[in-house]
Design an enzyme around this catalytic site. Sequence first.
Site, PDB file in Angstrom:
ATOM      1  N   GLY A   1     -11.291 -10.182  -5.228  1.00 27.05           N
ATOM      2  CA  GLY A   1     -10.854 -10.541  -6.520  1.00 27.05           C
ATOM      3  C   GLY A   1     -12.061 -10.735  -7.546  1.00 27.05           C
ATOM      4  O   GLY A   1     -11.808 -10.678  -8.712  1.00 27.05           O
TER       5      GLY A   1
ATOM      6  N   ASP B   1      -9.950 -15.470   6.165  1.00 27.75           N
ATOM      7  CA  ASP B   1     -10.443 -14.328   5.072  1.00 27.75           C
ATOM      8  C   ASP B   1     -11.933 -14.588   5.175  1.00 27.75           C
ATOM      9  O   ASP B   1     -12.553 -13.587   4.595  1.00 27.75           O
ATOM     10  CB  ASP B   1      -9.802 -14.539   3.887  1.00 27.75           C
ATOM     11  CG  ASP B   1      -9.958 -15.845   3.090  1.00 27.75           C
ATOM     12  OD1 ASP B   1      -9.251 -16.974   3.936  1.00 27.75           O
ATOM     13  OD2 ASP B   1     -10.294 -15.971   2.176  1.00 27.75           O
TER      14      ASP B   1
HETATM   15  P1  AMP Z   1     -13.269 -17.453  -1.535  1.00 28.75           P
HETATM   16  O1  AMP Z   1     -12.976 -19.060  -1.559  1.00 28.75           O
HETATM   17  O2  AMP Z   1     -14.808 -17.314  -2.239  1.00 28.75           O
HETATM   18  O3  AMP Z   1     -13.570 -17.049   0.164  1.00 28.75           O
HETATM   19  O4  AMP Z   1     -12.289 -16.672  -1.968  1.00 28.75           O
HETATM   20  C1  AMP Z   1     -11.121 -16.783  -1.903  1.00 28.75           C
HETATM   21  C2  AMP Z   1     -10.407 -15.979  -2.614  1.00 28.75           C
HETATM   22  O5  AMP Z   1     -10.255 -15.982  -4.151  1.00 28.75           O
HETATM   23  C3  AMP Z   1     -10.832 -14.155  -2.534  1.00 28.75           C
HETATM   24  O6  AMP Z   1      -9.572 -13.465  -2.535  1.00 28.75           O
HETATM   25  C4  AMP Z   1     -11.523 -14.069  -3.716  1.00 28.75           C
HETATM   26  O7  AMP Z   1     -11.818 -12.959  -4.105  1.00 28.75           O
HETATM   27  C5  AMP Z   1     -11.014 -14.864  -4.670  1.00 28.75           C
HETATM   28  N1  AMP Z   1     -11.671 -15.228  -5.851  1.00 28.75           N
HETATM   29  C6  AMP Z   1     -12.540 -16.506  -5.645  1.00 28.75           C
HETATM   30  N2  AMP Z   1     -13.106 -16.698  -6.940  1.00 28.75           N
HETATM   31  C7  AMP Z   1     -12.829 -15.788  -7.930  1.00 28.75           C
HETATM   32  C8  AMP Z   1     -12.858 -15.359  -9.219  1.00 28.75           C
HETATM   33  N3  AMP Z   1     -13.639 -16.060  -9.676  1.00 28.75           N
HETATM   34  N4  AMP Z   1     -12.092 -14.581  -9.602  1.00 28.75           N
HETATM   35  C9  AMP Z   1     -11.208 -13.856  -9.001  1.00 28.75           C
HETATM   36  N5  AMP Z   1     -10.970 -14.080  -7.797  1.00 28.75           N
HETATM   37  C10 AMP Z   1     -11.736 -14.669  -7.107  1.00 28.75           C
HETATM   38 MG    MG Z   2     -13.854 -15.240   0.764  1.00 28.48          MG
END
Ligand code: AMP
Ligand code: MG
Length: 493
Positions: free
Chosen positions: A95, A255
């Site tokens: 994302g 993930d």
């Molecule tokens: P994470 O908690 O960093 O593993 O992220 C979980 C999901 O949320 C993943 O699909 C990331 O790409 C998405 N994500 C986290 N932060 C953002 C953001 N600021 N903008 C878009 N997608 C995000």
């Molecule tokens: Mg992640």
Amino acid sequence: MTPPQPMPRFAFDNSYARLPDRFFARLDPTPVRAPAMIRVNERLAAELGLDPAALASPAGAAVLAGNATPEGAQPLAQAYAGHQFGNWVPQLGDGRAILLGEVIDAQGRRRDIQLKGSGRTPFSRMGDGRAPLGPVLREYIVSEAMAALGVPTTRALAAVATGEPVMREDVLPGAVLTRVAASHIRVGTFQFFAARGDDAALKALADHVIARHYPDSAEAEDPYLAMLDGVIGRQAALIARWMSLGFIHGVMNTDNMTVSGETIDYGPCAFMDAYHPQTVFSSIDTMGRYAYGNQPRVAHWNLSRLAQAMLPLMGEDIDAAVERAQAAIDTFPARFRAAWLSEMRAKLGLGSARDEDEALIDALMEAMAASGADFTLTFRRLADAAEGCDGPRGQFADPAAFDAWTARWRSRLEADAMTPAARPAALRAANPLYIPRNHLVEEAIAAAMAGDVAPFETLNAVLARPFDEQPGHERHAAPPQPGEVVERTFCGT
Ligand code: AMP
Ligand code: MG
């Protein structure tokens, strides 16, 4: 006149981009207002066959901020799914990250070059695709420290300021991290296709993973089962290494678990200061699902999700497939235990294995927990104890408990294969003096946000040699003072 800017050159060979279209969305990063290089990891750049000076130049900053696409890049956002805190999410995906492509490093290993914080993608859901400076620097510091500590991990090639604000609870400066990984394929990537009943994609993904990470499995009778077994083995070793260092990942969602066996996604991760097995830092982990002591169980659970996702690849006979996959998964606890024992024996300066070792390790950890002893310094100072000094006695609120344990340890050492003369150096090679302590990481980030990157640079330099005593850096080895203790860490997404 300024000399012409060298455009950084990457010898891209993009195997993921050759997979079917439904594996990703192709798109360029979103340009930012004013890219400014914060730091290039020169050592890593050289390892990757990249020119550090070109990366550090304004043209390099433009590439690593997403404002220019280097020749040969095939930018894409990867699709994946995952269990977040145990809850199934059928579509996650990159994302806020974009894979530029893959290069072959100096050792012939294929490595992903990915920008994180590079703008919205079709997988952004409600997010802005951006990353604040703080979490970018945090990932930079901790992932590089992990690499120096000998932990398989994604790496940080660069951090670039975007010159744009990022809106969170506060308005924060934005940044982009360049992440390097053996691959970004996750347990959740397999789950994405399994959940869609897309067996052809599952097979293409597994074949890609075998070619890339488990080439020996291609020769096995059942290559997919062999691959699963390989992932289980690498994760058992990885989690054992985390545990041996007091590392808490903080968001072990499926993930956020790679199939390559590298640590990925440094969000609310933290190293423990005072030892307690139920330690949790993450502000969002209210149930303590990802507490330090739960990590082996969580890894086992995540690997079961991988096995389940791979079942369609394991033959027509479902019952037989389940039985074989289950048998592989069932090996995890014993493999983790063996890897953990081997890590912990080294930490106690044992050169041979005895049945009573596990009880000896447990007894020390129990005394540490009861006394709130500092995890890192307790083990590090066993080297001093082996030289006849006090060792970590001062770490224990109840010194008598440590004395009682020391008597057991010394009698065990008498029966050990290692010579006493070799032990202090062996202990210092197994037990780091410097870890990225929360209060130091936060201090470096706060200074950088105020425009002073010197503490960030110093911390990175000290953590690059975690096992070597570095005179003048006593404060980088010390636990936090009462007023410095960091109680909570944040994803910062
Ligand atoms: P994470 O908690 O960093 O593993 O992220 C979980 C999901 O949320 C993943 O699909 C990331 O790409 C998405 N994500 C986290 N932060 C953002 C953001 N600021 N903008 C878009 N997608 C995000
Ligand atoms: Mg992640």
